[in-house]
Motif scaffolding. Structure first.
Motif, PDB file in Angstrom:
ATOM      1  N   ALA A 286       0.825  -1.201   0.000  1.00 41.17           N
ATOM      2  CA  ALA A 286       0.000   0.000   0.000  1.00 41.17           C
ATOM      3  C   ALA A 286       0.860   1.253   0.000  1.00 41.17           C
ATOM      4  O   ALA A 286       0.558   2.241  -0.684  1.00 41.17           O
TER       5      ALA A 286
ATOM      6  N   SER B 146      -3.310  -0.915  -4.726  1.00 44.51           N
ATOM      7  CA  SER B 146      -4.611  -1.123  -4.097  1.00 44.51           C
ATOM      8  C   SER B 146      -4.612  -2.552  -3.563  1.00 44.51           C
ATOM      9  O   SER B 146      -4.539  -3.508  -4.343  1.00 44.51           O
TER      10      SER B 146
ATOM     11  N   HIS C  83      -5.446   2.744   0.961  1.00 43.54           N
ATOM     12  CA  HIS C  83      -5.221   1.804  -0.140  1.00 43.54           C
ATOM     13  C   HIS C  83      -5.429   0.343   0.243  1.00 43.54           C
ATOM     14  O   HIS C  83      -5.095  -0.547  -0.543  1.00 43.54           O
ATOM     15  N   ILE C  84      -5.956   0.069   1.454  1.00 45.17           N
ATOM     16  CA  ILE C  84      -6.160  -1.324   1.868  1.00 45.17           C
ATOM     17  C   ILE C  84      -7.633  -1.561   2.174  1.00 45.17           C
ATOM     18  O   ILE C  84      -8.254  -0.808   2.925  1.00 45.17           O
TER      19      ILE C  84
END
Length: 246
Positions: A28, A33, A52-53
């Motif tokens: 991330a 992604s 992004h997680i």
């Protein structure tokens, strides 16, 4: 960070703690992604607030669940198979049930995830598959790791076979072979000894560098293999072991 994984989508198994969690955070941070999966939703909770997680529950011993998730997500750029189990003992301490469980979790799970996600990866033009093996494999025999070493050797064979079959179709498949790494799983194993303090000293002593590896060090190798920096790298068993295999 250099954003080496910007624009890429990655799925990581066993991402709730240890090496899997470190990989999720590192991927991330490099712009990927990340779909962080684990059978234990409680361990995944610490990742929910990370940029992004996204987190998903996944039992990697459940074939139907794996294929359902693959159908839902479509093409991945990166598949990181981290889930595994360490059985303690020699061949004389290994039951049929131990053998079946270890192979199901350590090897068959990777067979299933790769088989499920590979078709969409191929259709999209390629990707990177990273399998967590160990120096306790065909690379080196460690005491009381009979079934663990056997399964990890199988992972190296699986990795090389997938790499060879799809090398011309843009899919790279590599394995990482750590030595002893400081993780919650290691703490659990050490604390199970009658003398945990002495046990920890022995675990450390078998690394010629005189220390345990860190999850961040293993994750850094995974980032490299996932990135375009490793575009010329496939079928490898990358060793990060503090010198055990020297």
């Amino acid at each position: 960070m250099s954003q080496r994984l910007a624009g890429k989508t990655a799925l990581i198994t066993a991402a709730g703690q240890g090496i899997g969690r470190a990989c999720a955070l590192a991927f991330a941070a490099e712009g990927a992604s990340v779909i962080a999966t684990d059978i234990n939703l409680q361990t995944l909770e610490t990742l929910n607030a990370e940029t992004h997680i996204t987190t998903r529950q996944l039992d990697v011993t459940d074939r139907e669940a794996i294929h359902a998730l693959a159908a839902e997500l479509g093409a991945l750029d990166i598949l990181a198979n981290i889930a595994g189990y360490v059985h303690l003992g020699s061949i004389l301490a290994c039951s049929e049930d131990d053998w079946d469980f270890s192979f199901t979790l350590n090897v068959r799970s990777m067979f299933r995830t790769i088989q499920a996600f590979l078709p969409a990866m191929l259709a999209a033009g390629g990707g990177s598959i990273i399998n967590m093996a160990s120096v306790a494999s065909s690379l080196s025999g460690l005491p009381d790791r009979f079934i663990y070493g056997t399964t990890k050797a199988a992972i190296i064979g699986l990795t090389k076979s997938v790499a060879r079959d799809f090398i011309a179709q843009g899919v790279r498949c590599n394995a990482i072979c750590p030595g002893t790494v400081q993780t919650p799983s290691l703490d659990d194993r050490i604390n199970a000894f009658d003398d945990p303090v002495e046990a920890r000293k022995q675990f450390i002593a078998r690394q010629p560098m005189g220390r345990l590896g860190t999850t961040a060090e293993i994750a850094a190798a995974a980032v490299y293999l996932a990135s375009d920096d490793a575009a010329y790298t496939t079928g490898t068993a990358m060793v990060l072991d503090g010198g055990i295999t020297l």
